[in-house]
Design a protein around this motif. Sequence first.
Motif, PDB file in Angstrom:
ATOM      1  N   GLY A  10       3.238   1.294  13.368  1.00 27.58           N
ATOM      2  CA  GLY A  10       3.392   1.084  11.925  1.00 27.58           C
ATOM      3  C   GLY A  10       2.575  -0.101  11.458  1.00 27.58           C
ATOM      4  N   GLY A  11       2.556  -1.179  12.255  1.00 28.74           N
ATOM      5  CA  GLY A  11       1.769  -2.348  11.888  1.00 28.74           C
ATOM      6  C   GLY A  11       0.290  -2.043  11.889  1.00 28.74           C
ATOM      7  N   GLY A  12      -0.143  -1.216  12.849  1.00 27.63           N
ATOM      8  CA  GLY A  12      -1.549  -0.842  12.881  1.00 27.63           C
ATOM      9  C   GLY A  12      -1.933  -0.022  11.665  1.00 27.63           C
ATOM     10  N   ALA A  13      -1.061   0.917  11.257  1.00 29.00           N
ATOM     11  CA  ALA A  13      -1.330   1.733  10.079  1.00 29.00           C
ATOM     12  C   ALA A  13      -1.385   0.865   8.832  1.00 29.00           C
ATOM     13  N   THR A  14      -0.504  -0.107   8.746  1.00 24.65           N
ATOM     14  CA  THR A  14      -0.486  -0.994   7.578  1.00 24.65           C
ATOM     15  C   THR A  14      -1.785  -1.785   7.478  1.00 24.65           C
ATOM     16  N   LEU A  17      -4.729   0.599   6.498  1.00 23.55           N
ATOM     17  CA  LEU A  17      -4.676   1.023   5.094  1.00 23.55           C
ATOM     18  C   LEU A  17      -4.985  -0.136   4.152  1.00 23.55           C
ATOM     19  N   LEU A  18      -4.493  -1.333   4.458  1.00 23.17           N
ATOM     20  CA  LEU A  18      -4.774  -2.487   3.606  1.00 23.17           C
ATOM     21  C   LEU A  18      -6.271  -2.777   3.597  1.00 23.17           C
ATOM     22  N   ARG A  19      -6.877  -2.762   4.780  1.00 20.22           N
ATOM     23  CA  ARG A  19      -8.312  -3.016   4.860  1.00 20.22           C
ATOM     24  C   ARG A  19      -9.106  -1.916   4.133  1.00 20.22           C
ATOM     25  N   TYR A  20      -8.671  -0.692   4.304  1.00 15.07           N
ATOM     26  CA  TYR A  20      -9.377   0.436   3.678  1.00 15.07           C
ATOM     27  C   TYR A  20      -9.316   0.353   2.152  1.00 15.07           C
ATOM     28  N   GLY A  42      -6.660   8.441  13.661  1.00 10.17           N
ATOM     29  CA  GLY A  42      -5.582   9.238  14.232  1.00 10.17           C
ATOM     30  C   GLY A  42      -4.228   8.950  13.624  1.00 10.17           C
ATOM     31  N   LEU A  43      -4.170   8.607  12.356  1.00  9.45           N
ATOM     32  CA  LEU A  43      -2.894   8.289  11.712  1.00  9.45           C
ATOM     33  C   LEU A  43      -2.207   9.566  11.248  1.00  9.45           C
ATOM     34  N   GLY A  44      -0.897   9.659  11.428  1.00  6.74           N
ATOM     35  CA  GLY A  44      -0.121  10.773  10.919  1.00  6.74           C
ATOM     36  C   GLY A  44       0.197  10.571   9.439  1.00  6.74           C
ATOM     37  N   LYS A  50       4.530   5.848   4.858  1.00 12.68           N
ATOM     38  CA  LYS A  50       5.410   4.710   5.118  1.00 12.68           C
ATOM     39  C   LYS A  50       4.664   3.391   4.982  1.00 12.68           C
ATOM     40  N   ALA A  51       3.424   3.341   5.508  1.00 11.17           N
ATOM     41  CA  ALA A  51       2.646   2.104   5.459  1.00 11.17           C
ATOM     42  C   ALA A  51       2.291   1.744   4.017  1.00 11.17           C
TER      43      ALA A  51
END
Length: 219
Positions: A10-14, A17-20, A42-44, A50-51
């Motif tokens: 979850g932290g990696g997805a956050t 997404l923030l950087r993107y 490879g994010l679901g 959620k992120a």
Amino acid sequence: MSKGREAAAGGGATAVLLRYLREQNRPYSAQDAFGNLQREHGLGKAAVVKALEQLAQQGRVREKAYGKQKIYFADQEQLPAASDAELRGLDGEIATRSGQLQALQQSCRHMEAELKDLNSSMTTPEIAREIEALKKDCASYTEKLERIKSATNHVTPEEKEKVCREQQLYRREWRRRKRMATELLDAILEGYPKSKKQFFEEVGIETDEDHGVVMPATV
């Protein structure tokens, strides 16, 4: 998956997404962000949703709802201010892109006009049928012309001139006699107690107009 690994994911997805969102600096729905980042990271979809919600709750990105859909974008106040040189560069890029847009719009208008002309034109099979019909007409006219050329009963210029003179003579005589008859009838009708129509019926006079007869034109 353990709770620790879920939290790490979850932290990696956050972070991704923030950087993107900051790099792109444009609004995205959760579906758009998922589609753009799925292959590379490879994010679901559930992790992306959620992120994004988590980032919005933390105030790190902005969220806006449009009906049932939510849009996420970077908080502009958290982005570094652009320098004067960067702003001038952006203005130049905007001007360039605007010129390109106008050129593309003009090209589209020309293509639409050309497409309209093509759609209103005959198709290749229609042209082929039209050519065949014209060939048949041409052959028919050629045959008719040959028959006319080979005929022996042509009217000579002298004969045509004679017919024209006779036609003019008959027209003049017709007009003269009709005028005389009209003048005579008008004189009779001056003392006739009934109408012109009744007089014609009693006497049995029939006019050109009764039979739809019109004086022919000169040739």
